[in-house]
Scaffold this active site. Structure first.
Site, PDB file in Angstrom:
ATOM      1  N   HIS A  22       1.019  -1.347  -0.055  1.00  0.00           N
ATOM      2  CA  HIS A  22      -0.025   0.133   0.176  1.00  0.00           C
ATOM      3  C   HIS A  22       0.763   1.328  -0.009  1.00  0.00           C
ATOM      4  O   HIS A  22       0.819   2.053  -0.709  1.00  0.00           O
ATOM      5  CB  HIS A  22      -0.934  -0.192   1.032  1.00  0.00           C
ATOM      6  CG  HIS A  22      -1.657   1.159   1.550  1.00  0.00           C
ATOM      7  ND1 HIS A  22      -3.178   1.145   1.109  1.00  0.00           N
ATOM      8  CD2 HIS A  22      -1.424   2.278   1.712  1.00  0.00           C
ATOM      9  CE1 HIS A  22      -3.478   2.427   1.410  1.00  0.00           C
ATOM     10  NE2 HIS A  22      -2.613   3.244   1.708  1.00  0.00           N
ATOM     11  N   GLU A  23       1.977   1.256   0.949  1.00  0.00           N
ATOM     12  CA  GLU A  23       2.668   2.493   0.992  1.00  0.00           C
ATOM     13  C   GLU A  23       3.790   2.414  -0.244  1.00  0.00           C
ATOM     14  O   GLU A  23       4.078   3.623  -0.792  1.00  0.00           O
ATOM     15  CB  GLU A  23       3.529   2.580   2.413  1.00  0.00           C
ATOM     16  CG  GLU A  23       2.718   2.213   3.519  1.00  0.00           C
ATOM     17  CD  GLU A  23       1.637   3.655   3.588  1.00  0.00           C
ATOM     18  OE1 GLU A  23       1.813   4.690   3.098  1.00  0.00           O
ATOM     19  OE2 GLU A  23       0.744   3.330   4.205  1.00  0.00           O
ATOM     20  N   HIS A  26       1.870   4.487  -2.994  1.00  0.00           N
ATOM     21  CA  HIS A  26       2.006   5.934  -2.690  1.00  0.00           C
ATOM     22  C   HIS A  26       3.462   6.626  -3.156  1.00  0.00           C
ATOM     23  O   HIS A  26       3.724   7.340  -3.816  1.00  0.00           O
ATOM     24  CB  HIS A  26       1.931   6.501  -1.423  1.00  0.00           C
ATOM     25  CG  HIS A  26       0.407   6.317  -0.701  1.00  0.00           C
ATOM     26  ND1 HIS A  26      -0.499   6.659  -1.417  1.00  0.00           N
ATOM     27  CD2 HIS A  26       0.011   5.687   0.263  1.00  0.00           C
ATOM     28  CE1 HIS A  26      -1.616   6.517  -0.817  1.00  0.00           C
ATOM     29  NE2 HIS A  26      -1.517   5.914   0.327  1.00  0.00           N
TER      30      HIS A  26
END
Length: 376
Positions: A22-23, A26
């Site tokens: 998820h990170e 980004h």
């Protein structure tokens, strides 16, 4: 051992795959558009380990409940150095900021797709089920000998017809027996090379969800048909779509008045917990272990995929501090034509996080002290 191993694999998947990826979503998109990234961390709280590569610090923190990518300019209370302004979050076009934010939640659906495709490749196509097979015959229902036990049904019997329905699904079996409670029903089973007609009379008894249904006293399993790599990929994508719809409904049920009321009544008024009661990650982990005991470790892939979709969709809620809240701010700014002061949204973020912490804390407490009974 399977129970414990399944739980370990489930939590390892969340902590070592879902959160970092998820990170990473980004991170990669922010790097692509030239944002200045200061930190990439998994976890919150005290720092356990970190290393610096160029201008970015990578590391792990003590509380494995999430992670973050720190981009210059996203903290509304921190002044941006003049030399960093061109690469600061607020200096970039809104569409680039939106893609950076969106990349995190979208990674959940990619992960879920991979997990679902792998699961389907192992267990078969859940959208194409084979003949339901009897896995167990209980001796009694409602204190009396069960219809299936009296009629001589056996584990391994394949249900090829019930009443007028050929090759019935489990759902069709329940519907038919419920509609014919107290009436003799002919069930044709395949036992080895034989097709054997058996007459049983369904009785009204409690089902898995607590409802009163017509039951024979058997447990059934519907084995998915085998599928090749192409079918696994196609149906993996289909299952992501189904999970999005189910997760959307579940979010409304869990965090809506019904779910909050259920947690309150269970915690303070002694209401019994059921399979539909809200659970924390502790209760979900226990369910994963039970599922693995009953169906094998491959079920961890399915449940981890569903939880991944659920969390990804939850993160898209248009409320700060969720990623969906940041996307909502960008949309409002685009419509209004001017920038929103993020400092004014801090109280909203505090209320949302306060509610989430209390709710999660309450469900964790319930899962530890009053766990949901095992599904029959």
């Amino acid at each position: 051992m399977t129970f414990a191993l399944a739980i370990i694999l489930f939590y390892a998947g969340l902590l070592l795959v879902v959160i970092p990826v998820h990170e990473l979503g980004h991170f990669l998109v922010a790097r692509r558009f030239g944002f200045k990234i200061e930190e990439y961390f998994v976890g919150f709280g005290p720092k356990i380990w970190s290393t610096r590569r160029g201008e970015i610090e990578y590391g792990i923190k003590a509380l494995p409940v999430g992670g973050y990518v720190k981009i210059t300019g996203m903290d509304p209370f921190k002044r941006v150095a003049p030399e960093d302004l061109p690469r600061a979050y607020g200096s970039k076009p809104r569409w680039q900021r939106a893609l950076v934010i969106l990349a995190g939640p979208l990674s959940h659906f990619v992960i879920a797709f991979v997990l679902f495709a792998a699961w389907i490749g192992i267990v078969g196509n859940p959208y194409s089920l084979g003949t339901p097979t009897v896995t167990a015959v209980v001796r009694t229902l409602n204190g009396e000998p069960s219809p299936a036990f009296v009629a001589g049904m056996q584990p391994g019997d394949e249900i090829v017809r019930v009443g007028t329905i050929a090759d019935p699904t489990n759902e069709q079996m329940v519907t038919y027996t419920t509609d014919h409670v107290g009436e003799p029903v002919e069930v044709v089973v395949r036992r080895g090379a034989e097709r054997i007609p058996i007459t049983v009379t369904p009785v009204l008894a409690e089902g898995e969800g607590g409802d009163q249904i017509g039951r024979l006293g058997i447990s059934l399993v519907e084995t998915p048909d085998p599928v090749g790599p192409v079918g696994a990929v196609v149906n993996g994508g289909r299952l992501v779509g189904t999970s999005v719809v189910d997760s959307f409904v579940n979010i409304g049920q869990v965090f809506g008045p019904h779910g909050v009321g259920t947690v309150f009544r269970t915690l303070f008024l002694g209401q019994e917990r059921t399979s539909e009661s809200p659970q924390s990650v502790v209760g979900i982990g226990r369910s994963v272990g039970q599922s693995a005991e009953q169906g094998g470790l491959e079920n961890v892939l399915f449940l981890l995929g569903f939880v991944t979709v659920f969390v990804g969709l939850l993160n898209l809620l248009p409320l700060p501090p969720f990623d969906g809240g940041h996307l909502a701010v960008l949309l409002i700014e685009k419509i209004r034509g001017r920038t929103i002061d993020m400092r004014k949204l801090i109280p909203v973020s505090a209320v949302v996080m306060g509610f989430l912490i209390l709710f999660v804390g309450a469900t964790v407490l319930l899962d530890l002290t009053n766990p949901i009974p095992n599904t029959p």
